[in-house]
Design a protein around this motif. Structure first.
Motif, PDB file in Angstrom:
ATOM      1  N   GLY A 104      30.032  14.535   3.250  1.00 21.02           N
ATOM      2  CA  GLY A 104      30.957  13.637   2.311  1.00 21.02           C
ATOM      3  C   GLY A 104      29.490  12.600   1.481  1.00 21.02           C
ATOM      4  N   GLU A 105      28.401  12.785   1.517  1.00 26.19           N
ATOM      5  CA  GLU A 105      27.851  12.100   0.894  1.00 26.19           C
ATOM      6  C   GLU A 105      27.032  12.603  -0.385  1.00 26.19           C
ATOM      7  N   LEU A 106      27.067  14.187  -0.471  1.00 19.52           N
ATOM      8  CA  LEU A 106      27.070  14.483  -1.893  1.00 19.52           C
ATOM      9  C   LEU A 106      28.130  14.685  -2.872  1.00 19.52           C
ATOM     10  N   ASP A 163      26.855   5.437   2.654  1.00 17.26           N
ATOM     11  CA  ASP A 163      27.705   4.817   3.712  1.00 17.26           C
ATOM     12  C   ASP A 163      28.023   5.634   4.941  1.00 17.26           C
ATOM     13  N   ASN A 164      27.079   6.687   5.408  1.00 15.86           N
ATOM     14  CA  ASN A 164      27.475   7.830   6.718  1.00 15.86           C
ATOM     15  C   ASN A 164      27.158   6.777   8.119  1.00 15.86           C
ATOM     16  N   GLU A 165      26.589   6.129   7.729  1.00 20.02           N
ATOM     17  CA  GLU A 165      27.053   5.335   9.363  1.00 20.02           C
ATOM     18  C   GLU A 165      25.441   5.272  10.373  1.00 20.02           C
ATOM     19  N   ALA A 166      24.619   6.044   9.932  1.00 25.34           N
ATOM     20  CA  ALA A 166      23.329   6.498  10.574  1.00 25.34           C
ATOM     21  C   ALA A 166      22.331   7.049   9.859  1.00 25.34           C
ATOM     22  N   TYR A 167      21.132   6.822  10.598  1.00 28.74           N
ATOM     23  CA  TYR A 167      19.937   7.722   9.332  1.00 28.74           C
ATOM     24  C   TYR A 167      19.875   8.894  10.242  1.00 28.74           C
ATOM     25  N   MET A 168      20.690   9.412   8.038  1.00 32.69           N
ATOM     26  CA  MET A 168      20.966  11.217   9.381  1.00 32.69           C
ATOM     27  C   MET A 168      19.910  12.078   8.973  1.00 32.69           C
ATOM     28  N   ASN A 169      19.181  11.596   7.433  1.00 34.10           N
ATOM     29  CA  ASN A 169      18.394  13.106   7.091  1.00 34.10           C
ATOM     30  C   ASN A 169      17.100  12.907   8.523  1.00 34.10           C
ATOM     31  N   THR A 170      17.035  11.685   9.028  1.00 35.42           N
ATOM     32  CA  THR A 170      15.413  11.867  10.154  1.00 35.42           C
ATOM     33  C   THR A 170      16.850  12.667  11.744  1.00 35.42           C
ATOM     34  N   GLY A 171      17.806  12.449  11.336  1.00 37.43           N
ATOM     35  CA  GLY A 171      18.005  13.262  12.643  1.00 37.43           C
ATOM     36  C   GLY A 171      19.203  12.656  13.052  1.00 37.43           C
ATOM     37  N   ALA A 187      21.387   4.664  -2.329  1.00 38.98           N
ATOM     38  CA  ALA A 187      20.476   4.668  -1.013  1.00 38.98           C
ATOM     39  C   ALA A 187      21.890   4.446   0.486  1.00 38.98           C
ATOM     40  N   GLY A 188      20.745   5.395   1.355  1.00 34.23           N
ATOM     41  CA  GLY A 188      21.785   5.179   2.434  1.00 34.23           C
ATOM     42  C   GLY A 188      22.064   4.315   3.234  1.00 34.23           C
ATOM     43  N   ASP A 189      22.958   4.061   3.993  1.00 33.43           N
ATOM     44  CA  ASP A 189      22.959   3.303   4.754  1.00 33.43           C
ATOM     45  C   ASP A 189      22.098   2.095   5.511  1.00 33.43           C
ATOM     46  N   GLY A 190      21.284   3.438   6.191  1.00 37.78           N
ATOM     47  CA  GLY A 190      19.861   3.038   6.531  1.00 37.78           C
ATOM     48  C   GLY A 190      19.061   2.356   5.945  1.00 37.78           C
ATOM     49  N   GLY A 191      18.807   3.253   4.710  1.00 36.00           N
ATOM     50  CA  GLY A 191      17.594   2.139   2.686  1.00 36.00           C
ATOM     51  C   GLY A 191      18.741   1.167   2.518  1.00 36.00           C
ATOM     52  N   THR A 192      19.595   0.638   3.139  1.00 38.35           N
ATOM     53  CA  THR A 192      20.452  -0.628   2.427  1.00 38.35           C
ATOM     54  C   THR A 192      20.591  -1.539   3.313  1.00 38.35           C
ATOM     55  N   LEU A 213      10.350   5.502  -2.584  1.00 36.09           N
ATOM     56  CA  LEU A 213      10.239   5.622  -1.078  1.00 36.09           C
ATOM     57  C   LEU A 213      12.234   5.318  -0.153  1.00 36.09           C
ATOM     58  N   PHE A 214      11.459   4.582   0.770  1.00 35.79           N
ATOM     59  CA  PHE A 214      13.179   4.476   1.316  1.00 35.79           C
ATOM     60  C   PHE A 214      13.666   3.188   0.819  1.00 35.79           C
ATOM     61  N   GLU A 215      12.651   2.150   1.366  1.00 36.22           N
ATOM     62  CA  GLU A 215      13.121   0.695   1.417  1.00 36.22           C
ATOM     63  C   GLU A 215      13.242  -0.073  -0.319  1.00 36.22           C
ATOM     64  N   THR A 237      15.263   7.247   0.124  1.00 37.43           N
ATOM     65  CA  THR A 237      15.046   8.800   0.813  1.00 37.43           C
ATOM     66  C   THR A 237      15.793   8.766   2.070  1.00 37.43           C
ATOM     67  N   GLY A 238      16.134   9.587   1.831  1.00 36.02           N
ATOM     68  CA  GLY A 238      17.391  10.597   2.238  1.00 36.02           C
ATOM     69  C   GLY A 238      17.779  11.568   2.421  1.00 36.02           C
ATOM     70  N   CYS A 239      19.419  11.761   3.245  1.00 30.98           N
ATOM     71  CA  CYS A 239      20.149  12.838   2.800  1.00 30.98           C
ATOM     72  C   CYS A 239      20.464  13.288   1.262  1.00 30.98           C
ATOM     73  N   LEU A 240      20.710  12.287   0.582  1.00 33.99           N
ATOM     74  CA  LEU A 240      21.077  12.226  -0.520  1.00 33.99           C
ATOM     75  C   LEU A 240      19.973  13.386  -1.872  1.00 33.99           C
ATOM     76  N   SER A 271       0.779  -1.284   0.058  1.00 28.22           N
ATOM     77  CA  SER A 271      -0.326   0.135   0.105  1.00 28.22           C
ATOM     78  C   SER A 271       1.302   1.011  -0.027  1.00 28.22           C
ATOM     79  N   GLU A 272       2.126   1.236   0.575  1.00 27.50           N
ATOM     80  CA  GLU A 272       3.185   2.619   0.533  1.00 27.50           C
ATOM     81  C   GLU A 272       3.532   3.179  -0.470  1.00 27.50           C
ATOM     82  N   VAL A 273       3.772   1.749  -1.413  1.00 27.14           N
ATOM     83  CA  VAL A 273       4.337   2.071  -2.355  1.00 27.14           C
ATOM     84  C   VAL A 273       2.413   2.506  -3.505  1.00 27.14           C
TER      85      VAL A 273
HETATM   86  C1  TPP Z   1       8.891   3.692   5.383  1.00 23.31           C
HETATM   87  C2  TPP Z   1       9.967   4.755   6.226  1.00 23.31           C
HETATM   88  N1  TPP Z   1      10.357   5.081   7.341  1.00 23.31           N
HETATM   89  C3  TPP Z   1      10.788   5.466   8.219  1.00 23.31           C
HETATM   90  C4  TPP Z   1      11.020   6.594   7.249  1.00 23.31           C
HETATM   91  C5  TPP Z   1      12.118   7.995   7.448  1.00 23.31           C
HETATM   92  N2  TPP Z   1      13.079   8.188   7.096  1.00 23.31           N
HETATM   93  C6  TPP Z   1      14.078   8.268   6.563  1.00 23.31           C
HETATM   94  S1  TPP Z   1      14.919   8.895   5.930  1.00 23.31           S
HETATM   95  C7  TPP Z   1      15.806   8.392   6.986  1.00 23.31           C
HETATM   96  C8  TPP Z   1      16.458   7.352   7.052  1.00 23.31           C
HETATM   97  C9  TPP Z   1      17.422   7.884   6.243  1.00 23.31           C
HETATM   98  O1  TPP Z   1      19.445   7.242   6.329  1.00 23.31           O
HETATM   99  P1  TPP Z   1      20.121   6.677   5.653  1.00 23.31           P
HETATM  100  O2  TPP Z   1      18.992   5.475   4.363  1.00 23.31           O
HETATM  101  O3  TPP Z   1      21.276   6.051   5.885  1.00 23.31           O
HETATM  102  O4  TPP Z   1      20.079   7.646   4.428  1.00 23.31           O
HETATM  103  P2  TPP Z   1      21.022   9.131   5.047  1.00 23.31           P
HETATM  104  O5  TPP Z   1      19.541  10.352   5.435  1.00 23.31           O
HETATM  105  O6  TPP Z   1      21.774   8.622   6.045  1.00 23.31           O
HETATM  106  O7  TPP Z   1      22.261  10.028   4.307  1.00 23.31           O
HETATM  107  C10 TPP Z   1      14.208   7.402   7.701  1.00 23.31           C
HETATM  108  C11 TPP Z   1      14.445   6.804   8.701  1.00 23.31           C
HETATM  109  C12 TPP Z   1      10.935   6.605   5.832  1.00 23.31           C
HETATM  110  N3  TPP Z   1      10.969   7.875   5.155  1.00 23.31           N
HETATM  111  N4  TPP Z   1       9.784   5.533   5.711  1.00 23.31           N
END
Ligand code: TPP
Ligand code: FAD
Ligand code: SF4
Ligand code: SF4
Ligand code: SF4
Ligand code: MG
Lengths: 391, 564, 329
Positions: free
Chosen positions: C32-34, C134-142, C105-110, C77-79, C54-57, A87-89
């Motif tokens: 560094g990501e950019l 790989d910036n070793e954390a979820y940066m975009n969300t803080g 994708a970021g590290d979170g997304g990977t 989307l993110f995942e 989804t992420g900082c990039l 559904s998200e997609v």
């Molecule tokens: C399904 C879903 N869960 C949570 C989020 C919130 N979210 C957006 S970006 C992000 C973290 C991204 O981290 P990363 O993949 O490492 O990328 P970065 O921002 O560090 O480059 C999260 C948790 C989302 N967008 N979608």
């Protein structure tokens, strides 16, 4: 010449006639036979397409999204949990205004687990921004899939074709499959103007701030409303080509002087029409098949109900805590009429409970009740209810 | 009509539309290109910018490299051989591994120019350009005349001797400064149009300062120090006393000198070391060099080191010269008039009651050294003839930094100013005096002091691969006999390679780092060199001022400055 | 100030390298990501299609109506980036188009939420280069911890305090997991060695099939270092052994960047505020510091990172400079 086909097989062959370039799918009962049949067509060389067996529905929808964004005619199918998982997609696909076609083999939702038919799944994603078309029969399913591909590419909106699981998907019957030339003449080669192309690089899926998000939603909403015309035209053109007219947004049958109407979505319409024929002693009834649930056909509905006194809406899903889903929208639409019929809401056939001819007199009874039926599951078995509820 | 962008289905955006958003407004600091002075450049008394010519050679533009070099120093073949290379002592590369062998490249370019017959990039002065005078055609006078020409003057150069070159001709042995090189460079200089050389003209005898000032728009004195420092031991002087400078000149002029079996040279400077080595070549069995100082780089306190060049001292030791450090001659042992030995003692410079360092001999350390000659080479002093008014009794001619002697338009430099003591310093003195005179007469701005300096802290060592310095080849001791040069010099390949070792301190080396690493692509590249000598330019519309480029610039060419 | 013979906007149009990202993006100073994404797109060239998680990039480059992308780009989307990329690739194949598909994708997304889709994409053999920044954390969300956050690092969800020294769990060995898919090519890279990074991108693009690149990308914001030190921090990561630069083909190590003289891990950690608590005067902090040192040494042993002698491609020779920029490239 009609062929004896299982509903799923017919849908698969109809999809194949539309020459999809990318099909992605993940199996779930009762959708499985559709995607298995497509896989077999590909394996046999009868369909030339990229068949991507993804690892989840989330990815099925995402892969279809990617393929469609890259300009391919894309297709996927699912049901029930799969629908929720993707559904998200779904929201994303429509928001990005990427055209593709999805078959929903309607099934109930867990928990408790049920693999049987109702329409909880597609109703749960009614706000996903997709066109939703409900089929009353497998022949309509064949024709609607062909129309859906054309509607999708004309509107750049995704189209969900809803087919009742088992009732249609697993039923064998004689069906007309159109000739390839007929489909080709009806369905122009796929083209998506905003497609991902290194020659004309666009950015799809930006972040939109508060200064423009409402406008994006407004645009999306109006695109769906405007899609009604495309649905009507596709229906008319296909009727001209095939000789079968499914009514466009909705379809009514029954005597012209009927003052009672019954409205439903999907395969139960056929059962009701049979029942009406078998019960000439009962008051004349207008049976209304709501084909397009999204866009919601306000005007067509008002027109077809303007001369009714009673309208019973048969739901195939429930919104717990409120009850009616479709009826709530119907009531709102008809409230604009100077003399609106009373609108009763009942649910029937949840989780695969059989809908038989016997439902029809019960519905007429509801229509003739003194009190408006706000909402009730009409085919409850009181003996199965907890005692405190069975009274 | 509003020009707000209208939404597109799905919020699609056009490629690169973000360029409309100028992130430069985020900046609180901005990167700028700053051509900081390379330490080698700062250290070179002649004013050479080795960084510049090493870069050109590295780009395989040898002639331009040489032209950049002779913009400051007209005698690179000479200095490439005899200069103690101040530049290399300052070279940042020594922090990484070993200093760049700048002198090898300098020498290579000097020799290459002679071999190829390259002409100085100097436009002839106008035929009626005013004329300046230089007295003394040593390195100082030659340099003054050369730079005066560069600045548009004509120049007249006087010398008492028949040939120009000064000490380079009269005392520096040919095994380390071949005549071909000296002659080649001096002749090329003397034949520059607008330069007039007048030999056999002795200042103080054939003409004086008044004459010069009358006929010339300015005067430069570069007479050097020609007189041996007076020397005796407790009042005793050997009857057959030769002094070092004379012996060297004799050897240079005739290729021979009196031969001794055992000889003591007293001194510690270049003259003593060269003489000791010449004596060895002339067949002496034992050549002792008696010095009150330590070997170069081994001193115990400031001033406690032989002033001779370390490399020369090392080669002298290889050749068998016996250097007796921290020793002094206490007494001459005479048989009649003839020297048969010297008594030497341990000796050090120690502070006296007032804190001045004085030579102190230690009683009880006396040793007899049997020798058949003792030769003083204890330095040279000015011949004051004709300079009395200027000297006013002082041993040297005092000048300011520019060489101004405090009288009319008289400048001076080189050995005679008491500060300089090398060919390179003399060349620098001549150059600065010409520029100062020019600035003064023409009322233009004098040259700016060299700053800022690109010190080691400006260098990012991560970007330089360790690379060993070239090993100069030297003839084996057994073959160091006659007048032939003992160091064959670098091959072209070696010189190019050495040029590539330069860190390019303070000047863009076109590594592309800033261009590659800016996360905001705020560094653009140009196909041609820009005004600041680099090929890169900052686009301040987008530069966020992160400072990454400055930190990753290997050579310190990028500096961050505050915006407000 | 520098005199430039033509307007900068014209000069920009004539730059010798194509870069898939334009300036005007909103990433932090020194991100560094950019930088990593810039380098990757530069090496990949214009004939690509990008799917971005989804992420900082994504959020820093696509602020409607602006986009910093010069290549066709889609964010879903993110995942699901790997799945979207799979679909794009399938479409290109169906249309007989030959552009390379890149998934970013970021590290979170990977490592975390997008891992399943990635695994599926690899298993199905899609011709996609997947790049994890790989910036070793979820940066975009803080700056929340991810499966990639190294042990001991403080994030907003693995903060350091009286009872905790930052993250308690090891960084996931994603590369081994990816390689276990019988992967044609998987490698690590970093912004500190652009030449190495470019080489790996080109190598990965050549491969017809799924390839994976893990690019270590310091985040000044999340790691707590000045934006000017992004490359320096990345370099120290490699030189300490904590960030091994390796290449795997079909699971076998086929290339490593050797380390001439390993730097103490403390040099790398000290440069970043996220490890500050490890330098507290306590036995626990000292132990955790030694733990990270041991992890680095383990990497050095495991991948044979010790250089027998200086060579051009070790961590000190790899990006040494030349007067190369005089060429128009
Ligand atoms: C399904 C879903 N869960 C949570 C989020 C919130 N979210 C957006 S970006 C992000 C973290 C991204 O981290 P990363 O993949 O490492 O990328 P970065 O921002 O560090 O480059 C999260 C948790 C989302 N967008 N979608
Ligand atoms: C043996 C020895 C070895 C040395 N080795 C080195 C070395 O390896 N590296 C180094 O850098 N430096 C060395 N030096 C020092 C260097 O040679 C001098 O510092 C340098 O030559 C000074 O140059 P100048 O022009 O001031 O004087 P000079 O070279 O002494 O030139 C002065 C010129 O003025 C002329 N002159 C003098 N009096 C008159 C007059 N009255 N009228 C007209 N003309 C006159 C002279 O004939 C001479 O040509 C050495 C010196 C000696 C003695
Ligand atoms: S790296 Fe780029 S943004 Fe940062 S200071 Fe340098 S030019 Fe500006
Ligand atoms: S980083 Fe390299 S190219 Fe840029 S200014 Fe410095 S030396 Fe020149
Ligand atoms: S938070 Fe980190 S990754 Fe995100 S834009 Fe800033 S520096 Fe880059
Ligand atoms: Mg991250």
């Amino acid at each position: 010449m009609p062929l004896a086909l299982e509903g799923s097989q017919a849908i698969a062959r109809a999809v194949a006639l539309c020459r999809p370039q990318v099909v992605s799918a993940y199996p779930i009962t009762p959708q499985t036979h559709i995607v298995e049949n497509i896989a077999k067509l590909v394996a046999d060389g009868a369909l030339d397409c990229e068949y991507v067996s993804v690892e989840s529905e989330h990815s099925a929808a995402s892969t279809a999204l990617g393929a469609a964004a890259a300009g391919a005619r894309a297709y996927t199918a699912t049901a029930s949990q799969g629908m929720l998982y993707m559904s998200e997609v779904l929201f994303d696909i429509s928001g990005l205004r990427v055209p593709l076609v999805l078959t929903c083999a309607n099934r109930a939702l867990s928990g408790p687990l049920s693999i049987w038919n109702d329409q909880s799944d597609s109703m749960a994603v009614r706000d996903a921004g997709w066109i939703q078309l409900y089929c009353t029969s497998n022949q309509e399913a064949i024709d609607t899939h062909i129309q859906a591909f054309r509607i999708a590419q004309e509107t750049t909106l995704p189209v969900m074709v809803c087919v009742d699981g088992f009732t249609l998907t697993h039923t064998m019957e004689p069906l007309e499959l159109p000739a390839q030339e007929t489909v080709d003449a009806f369905l122009p080669a796929h083209r998506f103007a905003r497609m991902l192309d290194p020659q004309a690089p666009l950015t799809i899926g930006t972040m939109v701030g508060p200064e423009a998000y409402s406008e994006v939603r407004h645009d999306h909403h109006h695109a769906l409303l405007a899609a009604a015309d495309n649905i009507l035209r596709a229906n008319a053109d296909w009727a001209a080509a095939s000789g079968r007219d499914w009514g466009g947004l909705l379809r009514a049958s029954g005597p012209a002087d009927a003052r009672i109407g019954i409205l439903g979505l999907g395969s139960l319409i056929g059962t009701l029409e049979d029942a009406a024929e078998q019960h000439p002693e009962l008051p004349p009834t207008r049976i209304i098949a709501l084909r397009a649930f999204r866009p919601f056909p306000f005007e067509a509905l008002q027109a077809i109900c303007a001369d009714l006194d009673e309208l019973v809406v048969v739901e195939r899903a429930i919104s717990p805590g409120a009850g009616a889903i479709v009826a709530a929208e119907v009531r709102a639409a008809l409230s604009e009429l100077p003399r609106a019929p009373r609108v009763h809401a009942v649910a029937a056939g949840l989780g695969g409970r059989d809908i038989g001819i016997g439902l029809y007199p019960n519905l007429l009874e509801v229509a003739q009740n003194e009190k408006i039926e706000r909402f009730r599951i009409i085919d409850l078995d009181p003996q199965r209810l907890p005692e405190e509820l069975s009274a | 009509m509003s020009n707000k962008p209208r939404i597109t289905p799905g919020g699609v955006a056009q490629a690169g539309a973000a360029m409309a958003y100028h992130t430069g407004s985020w900046r609180t600091q901005r990167p700028t290109h700053v051509h900081a002075i390379a330490p080698c450049h700062h250290a070179c008394p002649a004013g050479e910018d080795p960084q510049a010519y090493l870069a050109l050679l590295d780009e395989d533009r040898p002639r331009e490299a040489w032209e950049a070099l002779v913009a400051a120093n007209p005698l690179p073949g000479v200095t490439g051989r005899v200069c103690p290379h101040f530049c290399e002592s300052a070279c940042n590369r020594s922090e990484l591994d070993e200093a760049v062998a700048i002198h090898s490249v300098e020498r290579f370019l000097g020799d290459e120019a002679l071999a190829q017959g390259w002409a100085y990039p100097v436009d002839p002065p106008a035929a009626d350009a005013p004329i300046v005078a230089a007295v003394g055609a040593g390195p100082a006078g030659l340099s003054f005349a050369y730079h005066a020409l560069q600045l548009g003057w004509r120049a007249r150069l006087f010398d008492a001797l028949p040939e120009a070159g000064g000490v380079c001709r009269s005392a520096i042995p040919t095994y380390r400064l071949p005549r071909t090189v000296l002659d080649g460079e001096v002749e090329r200089l003397l034949s520059l149009p607008g330069l007039e050389f007048q030999p056999h003209m002795r200042f103080g005898l054939d003409f004086d300062l008044q004459d010069l000032l009358q006929d010339h728009a300015g005067v430069f004195l570069g007479l050097g120090t020609q007189r041996p420092h007076p020397w005796d031991i407790g009042g005793a002087i050997p009857a057959d006393l030769h002094n070092g400078l004379d012996l060297l000149k004799e050897w240079l002029d005739h290729g021979s000198i009196p031969s001794y079996r055992r000889v003591a040279v007293v001194g510690g400077g270049n003259t003593s070391v060269d003489l000791a080595r010449v004596l060895k070549r002339a067949g002496a069995e034992h050549v002792y060099l008696v010095t009150h100082a330590a070997l170069p780089n081994q001193g115990e306190s400031p001033g406690d080191e032989m002033p001779a060049l370390a490399r020369e001292v090392a080669q002298a030791l290889e050749e068998g010269v016996e250097i007796l450090t921290h020793k002094g001659v206490h007494r001459l042992l005479l048989q009649g008039e003839r020297v048969v030995g010297v008594e030497i003692t341990h000796m050090k410079k120690l502070p006296d009651a007032s804190g001045h360092a004085v030579r102190t001999a230690f009683e009880g350390t006396e040793t007899v050294l049997p020798v058949d000659a003792v030769i003083p080479a204890v330095g040279e002093v000015i011949d004051p003839t004709g300079l009395e008014a200027l000297l006013n009794g002082a041993p040297y001619l005092k000048t300011d930094q520019d060489g101004f002697a405090g009288h009319a338009l008289v400048y001076a430099g080189g050995d005679m100013n008491g500060r300089s003591g090398t060919v390179t310093e003399a060349i620098g003195d001549g150059r600065r005096a010409a520029m100062a005179l020019h600035a003064r007469v023409r009322d233009v701005e004098a040259y700016a002091p060299l700053s800022p300096i690109a010190g080691w802290e400006q260098i990012n060592p991560a970007y330089y691969e360790p690379s060993p310095r070239i090993q100069e080849t030297v003839l084996p001791v057994a073959k160091r006999t006659g007048c032939a040069e003992i160091e064959p010099g670098p091959s072209a390949h070696q010189a190019h390679r050495e040029a590539g070792r330069c860190l390019s301190c303070g000047m863009c080396l076109a590594c592309d780092n800033c261009f590659t690493l800016c996360p905001d692509q705020a560094v653009l590249k140009s196909p041609e060199n820009l005004e600041d000598g680099s090929r890169y330019v900052f686009d301040y519309d987008y530069c966020k001022g992160c400072g990454l480029c400055a930190r990753e610039c290997p050579c310190g060419f990028i500096q961050m400055i505050d915006e407000y | 100030m520098t005199a430039v013979p033509i307007p900068l906007s014209d000069l920009r149009r004539r730059q010798p390298r194509f870069t898939g990202i334009s300036p005007g993006h909103r990433a932090c100073q020194g991100c560094g990501e950019l930088l990593a994404a810039r380098l990757v797109t530069e090496a990949a060239g214009p004939d690509v299609v990008v799917a971005n998680a989804t992420g900082c990039l994504e959020v820093t480059t696509t602020n409607w109506p602006d986009s910093a992308w010069r290549v066709p780009w889609i964010h879903s989307l993110f995942e699901n980036t790997a799945a979207v990329a799979s679909g794009i690739e399938a479409a290109l194949k169906a249309q007989s188009r030959s552009s390379k598909v890149l998934a970013f994708a970021g590290d979170g997304g990977t490592f975390d939420i997008g891992f399943q889709a990635l695994s599926g994409m690899i298993e199905r053999g899609h011709n996609v280069l997947y790049v994890c920044y790989d910036n070793e954390a979820y940066m975009n969300t803080g700056v929340q911890r991810s499966g990639s956050t190294p042990v001991g690092a403080a994030t907003t969800t693995s903060p350091a305090g009286k009872e905790r020294l930052g993250k308690r769990h090891l960084k996931k060995d994603i590369l081994s997991i990816i390689a276990a898919h019988y992967m044609p090519y998987a490698a690590t890279a970093t912004v500190a060695y652009p030449a190495d990074l470019r080489h790996k991108v080109r190598r990965a693009i050549e491969v017809e099939g799924p390839t994976f690149l893990l690019v270590h990308s310091p985040c000044p914001q999340g790691w707590g270092h000045d934006g000017s030190r992004t490359v320096e921090v990345a370099r120290l990561g490699v030189q300490s052994g904590l960030v091994p630069l390796i290449e795997l083909e079909r699971g076998a190590v086929t290339g490593v960047m050797p380390i001439r003289e390993p730097r103490p891990v403390a040099d790398y950690l000290k440069a970043q505020a996220r490890f500050r608590h490890l330098f507290a005067d306590s036995a626990e902090a000292a132990r955790e510091l030694q733990h990270l040192q041991a992890l680095a040494e383990h990497n050095i042993e495991r991948y044979g990172l010790s250089a027998p002698g200086p060579e051009a491609h070790d961590s000190e020779g790899a990006d040494t400079v030349r007067r190369g920029g005089n060429q128009w490239a």
